[in-house]
Design a protein around this motif. Structure first.
Motif, PDB file in Angstrom:
ATOM      1  N   PRO A 146      19.243 -12.036  -5.385  1.00 63.10           N
ATOM      2  CA  PRO A 146      18.962 -11.078  -4.305  1.00 63.10           C
ATOM      3  C   PRO A 146      20.175 -10.708  -3.475  1.00 63.10           C
ATOM      4  CG  PRO A 146      17.983 -13.241  -3.860  1.00 63.10           C
ATOM      5  CD  PRO A 146      18.438 -13.262  -5.272  1.00 63.10           C
ATOM      6  N   TRP A 147      21.195 -11.586  -3.437  1.00 66.79           N
ATOM      7  CA  TRP A 147      22.376 -11.273  -2.634  1.00 66.79           C
ATOM      8  C   TRP A 147      23.145 -10.069  -3.174  1.00 66.79           C
ATOM      9  CZ3 TRP A 147      21.455 -15.858  -5.209  1.00 66.79           C
ATOM     10  CH2 TRP A 147      22.138 -16.034  -6.419  1.00 66.79           C
ATOM     11  N   ILE A 148      22.863  -9.672  -4.433  1.00 69.28           N
ATOM     12  CA  ILE A 148      23.519  -8.477  -4.969  1.00 69.28           C
ATOM     13  C   ILE A 148      23.161  -7.258  -4.123  1.00 69.28           C
ATOM     14  CG2 ILE A 148      23.654  -6.915  -6.950  1.00 69.28           C
ATOM     15  CD1 ILE A 148      23.262  -9.271  -8.774  1.00 69.28           C
ATOM     16  N   LEU A 149      21.923  -7.204  -3.630  1.00 73.21           N
ATOM     17  CA  LEU A 149      21.525  -6.093  -2.769  1.00 73.21           C
ATOM     18  C   LEU A 149      22.276  -6.151  -1.440  1.00 73.21           C
ATOM     19  CD1 LEU A 149      19.671  -3.642  -2.443  1.00 73.21           C
ATOM     20  CD2 LEU A 149      17.936  -5.152  -1.489  1.00 73.21           C
ATOM     21  N   ASP A 150      22.464  -7.353  -0.889  1.00 77.01           N
ATOM     22  CA  ASP A 150      23.249  -7.484   0.343  1.00 77.01           C
ATOM     23  C   ASP A 150      24.660  -6.924   0.158  1.00 77.01           C
ATOM     24  OD1 ASP A 150      21.181  -8.654   1.697  1.00 77.01           O
ATOM     25  OD2 ASP A 150      21.895 -10.702   1.455  1.00 77.01           O
ATOM     26  N   THR A 294       7.086   5.379  -1.023  1.00 73.15           N
ATOM     27  CA  THR A 294       7.865   4.187  -1.376  1.00 73.15           C
ATOM     28  C   THR A 294       8.922   4.562  -2.408  1.00 73.15           C
ATOM     29  OG1 THR A 294       5.884   2.839  -1.045  1.00 73.15           O
ATOM     30  CG2 THR A 294       7.727   1.819  -2.198  1.00 73.15           C
ATOM     31  N   ILE A 295      10.168   4.213  -2.121  1.00 76.24           N
ATOM     32  CA  ILE A 295      11.245   4.524  -3.053  1.00 76.24           C
ATOM     33  C   ILE A 295      11.947   3.234  -3.482  1.00 76.24           C
ATOM     34  CG2 ILE A 295      11.631   6.832  -2.132  1.00 76.24           C
ATOM     35  CD1 ILE A 295      14.105   5.688  -0.671  1.00 76.24           C
ATOM     36  N   GLY A 296      12.346   3.181  -4.732  1.00 81.42           N
ATOM     37  CA  GLY A 296      13.130   2.060  -5.220  1.00 81.42           C
ATOM     38  C   GLY A 296      14.607   2.293  -4.942  1.00 81.42           C
ATOM     39  N   LEU A 297      15.331   1.211  -4.692  1.00 85.44           N
ATOM     40  CA  LEU A 297      16.740   1.324  -4.317  1.00 85.44           C
ATOM     41  C   LEU A 297      17.694   1.017  -5.466  1.00 85.44           C
ATOM     42  CD1 LEU A 297      16.694  -0.378  -0.785  1.00 85.44           C
ATOM     43  CD2 LEU A 297      16.191   2.002  -1.407  1.00 85.44           C
ATOM     44  N   ARG A 298      17.181   0.670  -6.631  1.00 89.44           N
ATOM     45  CA  ARG A 298      18.064   0.259  -7.720  1.00 89.44           C
ATOM     46  C   ARG A 298      19.115   1.315  -8.058  1.00 89.44           C
ATOM     47  NH1 ARG A 298      13.324  -2.334  -8.582  1.00 89.44           N
ATOM     48  NH2 ARG A 298      13.397  -4.458  -9.443  1.00 89.44           N
ATOM     49  N   THR A 299      18.708   2.571  -8.061  1.00 84.82           N
ATOM     50  CA  THR A 299      19.656   3.640  -8.392  1.00 84.82           C
ATOM     51  C   THR A 299      20.134   4.395  -7.152  1.00 84.82           C
ATOM     52  OG1 THR A 299      17.845   5.230  -8.734  1.00 84.82           O
ATOM     53  CG2 THR A 299      18.574   3.957 -10.646  1.00 84.82           C
ATOM     54  N   ARG A 300      19.765   3.931  -5.980  1.00 82.97           N
ATOM     55  CA  ARG A 300      20.140   4.629  -4.749  1.00 82.97           C
ATOM     56  C   ARG A 300      21.222   3.892  -3.969  1.00 82.97           C
ATOM     57  NH1 ARG A 300      16.675   8.805  -3.279  1.00 82.97           N
ATOM     58  NH2 ARG A 300      14.787   8.975  -4.566  1.00 82.97           N
ATOM     59  N   VAL A 301      21.832   2.893  -4.588  1.00 85.56           N
ATOM     60  CA  VAL A 301      22.950   2.188  -3.968  1.00 85.56           C
ATOM     61  C   VAL A 301      24.188   2.382  -4.837  1.00 85.56           C
ATOM     62  CG1 VAL A 301      21.551   0.479  -2.753  1.00 85.56           C
ATOM     63  CG2 VAL A 301      22.241   0.049  -5.123  1.00 85.56           C
ATOM     64  N   ASN A 302      25.346   2.099  -4.272  1.00 88.32           N
ATOM     65  CA  ASN A 302      26.613   2.287  -4.970  1.00 88.32           C
ATOM     66  C   ASN A 302      27.415   0.981  -4.964  1.00 88.32           C
ATOM     67  OD1 ASN A 302      28.736   3.539  -6.287  1.00 88.32           O
ATOM     68  ND2 ASN A 302      29.690   4.218  -4.373  1.00 88.32           N
ATOM     69  N   PRO A 303      27.675   0.420  -6.177  1.00 93.13           N
ATOM     70  CA  PRO A 303      27.185   0.885  -7.480  1.00 93.13           C
ATOM     71  C   PRO A 303      25.705   0.543  -7.663  1.00 93.13           C
ATOM     72  CG  PRO A 303      28.407  -1.152  -7.745  1.00 93.13           C
ATOM     73  CD  PRO A 303      28.580  -0.755  -6.302  1.00 93.13           C
ATOM     74  N   PRO A 304      25.037   1.221  -8.590  1.00 97.17           N
ATOM     75  CA  PRO A 304      23.616   0.928  -8.816  1.00 97.17           C
ATOM     76  C   PRO A 304      23.400  -0.541  -9.174  1.00 97.17           C
ATOM     77  CG  PRO A 304      24.275   2.926  -9.963  1.00 97.17           C
ATOM     78  CD  PRO A 304      25.538   2.288  -9.474  1.00 97.17           C
ATOM     79  N   LEU A 305      22.225  -1.038  -8.844  1.00 97.48           N
ATOM     80  CA  LEU A 305      21.885  -2.408  -9.227  1.00 97.48           C
ATOM     81  C   LEU A 305      21.744  -2.491 -10.746  1.00 97.48           C
ATOM     82  CD1 LEU A 305      19.159  -3.222  -6.550  1.00 97.48           C
ATOM     83  CD2 LEU A 305      21.557  -3.899  -6.514  1.00 97.48           C
ATOM     84  N   PRO A 306      22.087  -3.614 -11.330  1.00 96.10           N
ATOM     85  CA  PRO A 306      21.919  -3.749 -12.783  1.00 96.10           C
ATOM     86  C   PRO A 306      20.449  -3.650 -13.165  1.00 96.10           C
ATOM     87  CG  PRO A 306      22.426  -5.869 -11.776  1.00 96.10           C
ATOM     88  CD  PRO A 306      22.636  -4.834 -10.711  1.00 96.10           C
ATOM     89  N   THR A 307      20.190  -3.168 -14.363  1.00 94.69           N
ATOM     90  CA  THR A 307      18.802  -3.014 -14.820  1.00 94.69           C
ATOM     91  C   THR A 307      18.086  -4.356 -14.884  1.00 94.69           C
ATOM     92  OG1 THR A 307      19.561  -3.122 -17.119  1.00 94.69           O
ATOM     93  CG2 THR A 307      19.331  -0.931 -16.145  1.00 94.69           C
TER      94      THR A 307
END
Length: 456
Positions: A146-150, A294-307
């Protein structure tokens, strides 16, 4: 899994008040709850086939729900007591009298959104299939970090003092910030539900927040009103008609037809149906209504979160319009492009600022980014989950996939329908149609299913 009780002075290693902590591998770890059950009724009793209201509309109030098909155990979460042994994941396999089988899975939402939950089912079914067919085990890439999102925050989430410029960017996003602490006892959720926690009562900031927060509009939400559940199936051709109508943007809109997705158009269309079914608040056609997406953030951060990222990286943003506009089929294009404009504001920079701002909230769990009742519709999407492709080794795929939502007034859930040929996966997620689950106050639902504009 337990919530931290840490104040402002202990931010190291992600430790903050209310942030969940995951522990595993200990003797007291309950692991995954697994239940095998039998039920004395045929499988169709768990399918939405009751009381059809015309082509593609099914009333689901009589179908078997989660109290039978899911384990009756509490999931770990904010309400778990210290030292608890609540599990974070529970599975139940139910055998029906006609030989049918249902697999029910529930997981703590803070650990998994629909994408993570569907990945678990895909991985489990693939592993089980390998055991049954004596074939090599699949390579399972998911990673719980989860820290990858941080790390996608605009600045370090461990800053002692937050950067006001970053906070300003975050607060500019179209997010509701309904505050439990500022909402008194109107909700009827019981004494103490809105109190500042004991651990934070000595924090001056807590008292300030309780005075300045946005009050929840409980007067617009009757939590005791009976709620109905309906599923509307749209064929790909019907969805195309809705999209064409919504994408016919007037010249005043600085958009192109190609920029509007089928999902955008469908959400706008269903929102108009819901608003008409509810009617304007106190007859005021100029009153505002809200579509909380509700929106997912996987592709809305830079760089995108890994699949392979597991977790629940979600935010809820809202589009607000007058009822007179948001209830009009003639205004479908305006409504759809308004929703599209809301989503387009969630850039990687803005989302990074929001992640940073949440980390610096004194108690982020007190804030609601959405609401229910007459003026709100919460939208959640299970598109692209491909759950109809799961095969546990029997050579058969699911007859029906049912995302279980609570019976609340104002919830909309969208997912792909069962493919005509599950042996040939691929293509657009809506190629075989779309199933739209709607949860609405019972009288309003009765009006919605009779709306002549359901199919455009």
């Amino acid at each position: 899994m337990t919530p931290h009780k840490i104040g402002l002075d202990k931010r190291r290693n992600g430790e903050r008040y209310g942030r969940m902590e995951v522990r595993y591998g200990r003797e007291e770890d309950p692991g995954v709850v697994f239940v095998v059950a039998k039920i004395d009724c045929p499988l169709p009793a768990a399918l939405p086939t009751c009381e059809e209201k015309g082509d593609g509309v099914k009333i689901c109030d009589g179908m078997i729900r989660e109290d039978v098909l899911l384990p009756s155990v509490p999931l770990a979460g904010y309400n778990s007591l210290p030292g608890h042994t609540d599990s974070s994941l529970a599975v139940q396999v139910t055998k029906f009298e006609d030989g049918g089988t249902a697999i029910g899975v529930q997981i703590a939402h803070c650990l998994a959104d629909a994408i993570s939950l569907s990945r678990f089912v895909h991985d489990w079914s693939a592993t089980h299939r390998s055991l049954i067919t004596n074939t090599p085990f699949p390579d399972l890439p998911p990673v719980f970090e989860p820290w990858i999102l941080d790390q996608r925050a605009a600045r370090s989430v461990d800053d002692v003092a937050p950067d006001e410029n970053v906070l300003k960017m975050a607060y500019g996003l179209p997010l509701h910030r309904y505050d439990w602490w500022a909402s008194g006892e109107e909700s009827g959720f019981g004494p103490g539900a809105h109190n500042i926690p004991e651990a934070l009562k000595d924090e001056p900031k807590a008292r300030e927040l309780a005075q300045e927060g946005e009050r929840m509009p409980w007067d617009t939400y009757n939590v005791r009103a009976p709620v109905s559940h309906t599923i509307i199936h749209y064929t790909s051709e019907e969805l195309e008609r809705i999209w064409n109508a919504a994408a016919a943007s007037p010249d005043t809109y600085d958009n192109t037809k190609a920029s509007l997705s089928r999902h955008d158009a469908l959400v706008a269309h269903i929102w108009t149906l819901v608003n008409r079914a509810r009617g304007p608040e106190n007859g005021d056609v100029d009153s505002e209504v809200h579509c909380d997406v509700t929106i997912g953030l996987r592709t809305r951060v830079n760089p995108p979160l890994p699949t392979s990222f597991l977790g629940s990286p979600l935010q809820i943003v809202h589009t607000t319009l007058q009822w007179s506009v948001a209830s009009s089929s003639a205004a479908l294009s305006r409504i759809a492009f308004s929703t599209k404009a809301t989503l387009s504001r969630c850039t990687p920079a803005a989302v990074g600022a929001q992640i940073y701002a949440i980390a610096h909230e004194l108690a982020p769990q007190r804030l609601w980014q959405a609401f229910l009742g007459r003026k709100h519709l919460i939208v959640t999407s299970w598109a692209h989950t491909r759950l109809y492709e799961c095969d546990f080794g029997t050579g058969r795929t699911p007859r029906y996939v049912h995302p279980i939502m609570p019976l609340v007034d104002g919830c909309l859930q969208i997912m792909e329908a069962r493919p005509k040929n599950v042996k040939m996966p691929g293509g657009r997620w809506y190629n075989d149609g779309v199933d739209v689950a709607i949860y609405l106050e019972k009288e309003a639902m009765g009006r919605l299913v009779k709306d002549n504009h359901i199919w455009r």
